[in-house]
Design a protein around this motif. Structure first.
Motif, short mmCIF file in Angstrom:
data_model
loop_
_atom_site.label_atom_id
_atom_site.label_comp_id
_atom_site.label_asym_id
_atom_site.label_seq_id
_atom_site.Cartn_x
_atom_site.Cartn_y
_atom_site.Cartn_z
N LEU A 317 -4.68 7.48 -5.05
CA LEU A 317 -5.43 6.25 -5.31
C LEU A 317 -5.10 5.19 -4.28
O LEU A 317 -6.00 4.51 -3.76
CB LEU A 317 -5.12 5.75 -6.73
N ILE A 318 -3.82 5.05 -3.96
CA ILE A 318 -3.42 4.07 -2.93
C ILE A 318 -4.05 4.42 -1.59
O ILE A 318 -4.54 3.54 -0.86
CB ILE A 318 -1.88 4.02 -2.82
N GLU A 319 -4.09 5.70 -1.26
CA GLU A 319 -4.68 6.13 0.01
C GLU A 319 -6.19 5.85 0.02
O GLU A 319 -6.72 5.36 1.03
CB GLU A 319 -4.43 7.61 0.25
N ALA A 320 -6.87 6.14 -1.08
CA ALA A 320 -8.31 5.89 -1.14
C ALA A 320 -8.62 4.41 -0.94
O ALA A 320 -9.55 4.05 -0.21
CB ALA A 320 -8.85 6.39 -2.48
N ILE A 321 -7.82 3.55 -1.57
CA ILE A 321 -8.02 2.10 -1.41
C ILE A 321 -7.69 1.67 0.01
O ILE A 321 -8.36 0.81 0.60
CB ILE A 321 -7.17 1.32 -2.44
N SER A 322 -6.66 2.29 0.61
CA SER A 322 -6.24 1.90 1.97
C SER A 322 -7.32 2.17 3.01
O SER A 322 -7.33 1.54 4.07
CB SER A 322 -4.95 2.64 2.36
#
Length: 465
Positions: A317-322
Motif C-alpha cells: 500500500l505504501i508503495e502504491a501511494i508512493s
C-alpha cells in the motif's frame, strides 16, 4: 561480536578441536587458518552467518562437529557476492565461472587430486557440473576449502567425516524418489566413497558420522524451533540485508527495495515445509526431541507466514501511494525516520486516527502475530523498526482475513495485473484514505520544520543589518 573477539574465540575452538583429534599443527598455522575463517565471516554483508553462528552450530563436545561448523559457511556467494581472495586460492584449481555460473572443471581440466575426488564423491557431484547456489554450491565449496586446508595435517578418513558434516548442512531437502532421506542418501555415498578410496572406516563409524552431521545440521537451523516466535523472527530479519544489500544502507533504501525483500521472504516461508527443516537418523535426535523441533518449526512458520503477509500488504500500500511522487522513493520519506537516541522524528503512525471498533483476534496464531506487530520482534542485528505500527493499524481495520485477501491482490499489483490506483481502491473501511491523510500530515510536519529553519535564518539576517 567484533573481529578481535571472533578471532580469539575461533582460534580457541580450532586449537581445542585439532588437539582433541591429535593433529599436529603449529601455532602459526592455527593462526593462519583462524584468519582464513574469520575474515570472510566478518564481511560487510554478514548479519546472520557470522562467527557467532558458526560457534553455535559446532557445539562444544565433538571436535569433528566443531571443525565442520567453523568451515561450513566460509563460502556464501549470494551473501558476499564473491569468494574471499584467500579462500579462492583453494577453490580455483577445481572450479571456474562459465556464463556467470560457478562450475566444477571438466575432467580434462582438473588436477589429479584424491582429496578433491573424495569431496565430490561425498556430495555426489561430478566434473563439469554447474553448481546451484540453492542446492549445495556454498556447502560444497566450503567443504572443499576445509579439506584442502586440513589436508597436510589430517588423513583422508577424518577429512571425509568433516566434509560429510558440512554436506549435511545443505538445508530443506525432501526424501528422494526411492524414499531415502538426505541422511540415508549421504550414508550410501559415504559407503561408496570408503570403498572407492580404500578408506579404513567401518559401517558403525560411518553411521556415527551421519549422526554428527544431523547434530550440526539441526543446530544450523535451530532458530526454527525457538519457543519464542519473536526470537525466531529476529533471526529471520537478520537474513534480509544479507541477500538484499540495499537494506544495509539505513535510511537510503527505497520503498521498492524493502518491498522486494519482504516479498522474497514471504514467498520462501509460504513454500517451506516444516517436515524438511530438521533431520533425524536412527536415534539422533531422540524421537521426543525431534517431535518438539517439528512442533515449534510448524508453529513458527505458520506465525511467520501470517506476519509476513501483514508486512507485505502494508509495504504494498505504501508503495502504491508512493507512485504518485515517483518510482524510487526512499522508505523514510513515506514512513519517517527510524527512531534514534537524541533525536525526535515524527513518523507516519503518529498521524493515524484511533480505531473505534478494532478487529477481534480469532485464535492463538492471530494473537501471536498481533503481539509481534504491536510490540515487536526480539532485537536483531539489522536496524529495521522492530514493531509494525502501520501493519497493526491495518489489521485493526480489516482483520487477518482482510490481510489474506489483500496479500493476493498485492501480488497481482506487483505483477502489473492491476494498477496502483486499483490496489489502493481495493481496501475497505476507508483504510487507504486514512493512510493518505496521515501521509499528508507527515509531509506538513516536515514543511513546518523547514519553515522554522527559514525563520531562523531570516532573523539572523535582520540582526546582522
Amino acid at each position: 561480536m567484533d573481529s578481535a573477539k571472533a578471532y580469539q574465540k575461533c582460534l580457541k575452538r580450532l586449537t581445542w578441536a585439532t588437539e582433541s583429534l591429535k593433529l599436529e599443527i603449529s601455532q602459526s598455522k592455527l593462526e593462519h587458518i583462524t584468519d582464513l575463517i574469520v575474515q570472510p565471516m566478518t564481511g560487510p554483508w554478514r548479519f546472520f552467518h557470522t562467527p557467532q553462528h558458526i560457534f553455535e552450530v559446532g557445539g562444544s563436545k565433538d571436535p569433528i562437529e566443531v571443525l565442520a561448523a567453523l568451515f561450513h559457511d566460509l563460502v556464501y556467494v549470494q551473501v558476499d557476492w564473491s569468494i574471499h581472495f584467500n579462500v579462492g586460492y583453494y577453490i580455483s584449481p577445481f572450479t571456474k565461472e562459465i556464463n556467470g555460473h560457478l562450475t566444477i572443471r571438466s575432467q580434462s581440466d582438473l588436477p589429479a587430486d584424491t582429496i578433491f575426488e573424495i569431496v565430490t564423491s561425498v556430495f555426489g557431484f561430478v566434473p563439469g557440473q554447474v553448481l546451484n547456489p540453492y542446492a549445495g554450491q556454498n556447502e560444497f565449496l566450503s567443504a572443499l576449502v576445509a579439506a584442502k586446508v586440513l589436508e597436510p595435517f589430517a588423513g583422508a578418513p577424518l577429512l571425509m567425516q568433516i566434509v560429510a558434516c558440512i554436506e549435511a548442512t545443505i538445508p530443506f531437502r525432501s526424501a528422494c524418489e526411492k524414499g531415502l532421506t538426505a541422511s540415508e542418501q549421504l550414508l550410501e555415498r559415504l559407503k561408496f566413497t570408503t570403498q572407492k578410496f580404500y578408506l579404513l572406516v567401518t559401517d558403525a563409524e560411518l553411521c556415527e558420522t551421519i549422526k554428527r552431521g544431523v547434530r550440526v545440521a539441526n543446530r544450523d537451523v535451530s532458530s526454527f524451533a525457538h519457543p519464542s516466535a519473536a526470537r525466531f523472527l529476529a533471526n529471520t530479519w537478520n537474513l534480509l540485508p544479507e541477500t538484499n544489500h540495499n537494506l544495509s544502507a539505513t535510511g537510503a533504501y527505497t520503498v521498492a527495495d524493502y518491498r522486494l525483500a519482504i516479498q522474497k521472504m514471504e514467498g520462501f516461508m509460504a513454500s517451506l515445509k516444516p517436515e524438511v527443516i530438521f533431520r533425524c537418523f536412527q536415534d539422533e535426535p531422540r524421537r521426543h526431541t525431534y517431535n518438539i523441533f517439528e512442533y515449534y518449526a510448524k508453529r513458527n512458520i505458520e506465525i511467520a507466514q501470517l506476519y509476513l503477509k501483514a508486512k507485505l500488504v502494508t509495504i504494498a500500500l505504501i508503495e502504491a501511494i508512493s507512485f504518485t511522487i515517483g518510482l524510487d522513493i526512499p522508505l523514510v520519506i513515506m514512513m519517517g525516520e527510524v527512531p534514534l537516541r537524541g533525536f525526535t522524528f515524527m513518523r507516519l503512525e503518529h498521524f493515524l486516527p484511533e480505531v473505534a471498533n478494532p478487529y477481534e483476534i480469532k485464535n492463538n496464531i492471530e494473537q501471536e502475530v498481533w503481539n509481534l506487530l504491536k510490540f515487536g520482534r526480539a532485537k536483531s542485528n539489522y536496524s529495521d523498526l522492530q514493531h509494525s505500527p502501520i501493519a497493526t493499524f491495518i489489521v485493526k481495520l480489516i482483520g487477518f482475513n482482510g490481510i489474506q485477501n489483500q496479500c493476493d491482490l498485492a501480488k497481482q499489483f506487483f505483477l502489473g495485473n492491476i494498477s496502483s490506483e486499483e490496489f489502493i481502491a481495493s481496501f475497505e473501511n476507508a483504510l487507504a484514505e486514512k493512510i493518505i491523510y496521515a501521509l499528508q500530515e507527515l509531509f506538513e510536519s516536515r514543511k513546518i520544520a523547514v519553515s522554522h529553519c527559514y525563520k531562523f535564518t531570516s532573523n539572523r539576517k535582520t540582526q546582522h543589518h
